[in-house]
Design an enzyme around this catalytic site. Structure first.
Site, short mmCIF file in Angstrom:
data_model
loop_
_atom_site.label_atom_id
_atom_site.label_comp_id
_atom_site.label_asym_id
_atom_site.label_seq_id
_atom_site.Cartn_x
_atom_site.Cartn_y
_atom_site.Cartn_z
N GLY A 83 41.80 38.77 40.06
CA GLY A 83 41.41 40.01 39.43
C GLY A 83 42.60 40.80 38.91
O GLY A 83 43.68 40.27 38.72
N ALA A 84 42.37 42.11 38.68
CA ALA A 84 43.37 42.98 38.03
C ALA A 84 43.86 42.27 36.77
O ALA A 84 45.05 42.06 36.57
CB ALA A 84 44.51 43.31 38.98
N LEU A 85 42.91 41.87 35.95
CA LEU A 85 43.18 41.00 34.81
C LEU A 85 44.03 41.69 33.75
O LEU A 85 43.98 42.90 33.56
CB LEU A 85 41.87 40.51 34.18
N HIS A 126 46.09 36.56 31.80
CA HIS A 126 44.84 35.90 32.21
C HIS A 126 44.00 35.54 30.98
O HIS A 126 43.42 34.46 30.90
CB HIS A 126 44.02 36.82 33.12
N GLN A 128 46.46 33.95 51.65
CA GLN A 128 47.73 33.67 50.99
C GLN A 128 48.69 34.85 51.03
O GLN A 128 49.79 34.78 50.50
CB GLN A 128 47.53 33.20 49.56
N LYS A 134 54.10 31.31 35.31
CA LYS A 134 54.89 32.33 36.02
C LYS A 134 55.01 31.95 37.50
O LYS A 134 56.05 32.10 38.11
CB LYS A 134 54.26 33.72 35.89
N ASP A 135 53.89 31.44 38.04
CA ASP A 135 53.90 30.92 39.41
C ASP A 135 54.09 29.40 39.32
O ASP A 135 53.20 28.63 39.67
CB ASP A 135 52.59 31.27 40.10
N GLN A 155 53.67 27.34 42.51
CA GLN A 155 52.25 27.24 42.83
C GLN A 155 51.58 26.19 41.96
O GLN A 155 50.77 25.38 42.45
CB GLN A 155 51.58 28.60 42.62
#
Length: 283
Positions: A31-33, A37, A61, A150-151, A154
């Site tokens: 969220g907090a798109l 995203h 996480q 960016k990750d 991950q």
């Protein structure tokens, strides 16, 4: 856009789509798109018939209860943004729907990828990531899933999980989406003060300079230079900087031919943590 909060309802909907041989693209989010995203969603829309976006702030996480508590939640705005790009399906499960009565992480072996960089500073983080992504993959059963670079660590870890668990999904890494000033887009950016927002683009400027130095200076010289840039910075504190092999994610001291390298950095603006990375040209 159809919105589901229950696994069964989502699966039933997707089953109907699959009966027509339609491909499913998946973009998991917390969220907090933001525009980053949306760039993932647009990429998924170009390559798939149906796109599912999940919105789930995953508790396992977070290595800090305070960080979990402060993570931005903007569900109304998120829905408006998804509508604006004609998203097909939004999945917004509760913690209970995902974890039932056992809010804990599965223990994964990512062949050592989990012990590098973020793994050294965020205990248990990648077990939490692996747990929720594996669970979501089983629920959505997508053909392709999209993650931002960016990750990058991950991203590599999720690819490793898919490989080791023989999951039938193609994981696609998409370029980092940046603001005009170079700052990598992140949901946490909304927590930055005016002063911090002005300072944060310095992180990317440092990485750009690292890229320039990579073929003329040693990794040690570059690392020392980066550390010096943050030593007396008034707003930013360096947590780590490293040059690592893209495949193994292990930090390097000397370059080898035919290998791909990337610079990774983590910086604090007070308690807000910023991460970024940049591929280096090994000429």
């Amino acid at each position: 856009m159809k919105i589901f909060s229950k696994k069964k309802d989502l699966k039933d909907c997707l089953l109907a789509h699959r009966s027509g041989n339609k491909t499913v693209g998946f973009v998991p989010t917390m969220g907090a798109l933001h525009s980053g995203h949306l760039s993932l969603i647009k990429e998924a829309q170009q390559k798939n018939d149906i796109v599912v976006v999940s919105l789930f702030v995953n508790p396992t996480q977070f290595d800090s209860a305070e960080d979990l508590k402060k993570y931005p939640k903007t569900i109304k705005n998120d829905i408006e943004l998804l509508d604006s790009v004609s998203c097909d399906i939004l999945f917004t499960p509760s913690v209970e729907e995902i974890y039932e009565n056992n809010i804990s992480s599965e223990n994964f072996n990512f062949d050592g990828l989990e012990h590098q960089m973020e793994g050294k500073f965020r205990k248990g983080h990648f077990n939490g990531v692996g747990t929720v992504v594996k669970t979501l993959f089983k629920i959505v059963a997508p053909h392709k899933a999209y993650f931002g670079q960016k990750d990058f660590q991950q991203l590599q870890i999720i690819k490793k999980m898919v490989e080791k668990h023989s999951l039938k999904v193609e994981v696609k890494g998409c370029p980092i989406f940046r603001q005009q000033d170079g700052l990598a887009m992140s949901s946490r950016n909304v927590r930055l003060s005016k002063k911090q927002k002005a300072a944060a683009p310095f992180v990317y400027k440092v990485l750009q300079e690292v890229r320039k130095k990579f073929n003329t200076q040693s990794v040690l010289e570059i690392t020392q230079w980066v550390e010096s840039q943050f030593k007396n910075h008034p707003s930013l504190k360096l947590e780590y900087f490293t040059v690592a092999d893209e495949k193994s994610l292990k930090s390097i001291e000397t370059k080898e031919d035919f290998k791909k390298y990337r610079a990774f950095i983590a910086v604090f603006a007070d308690e807000i943590r910023l991460i970024d990375n940049l591929q280096l040209e090994n000429l």
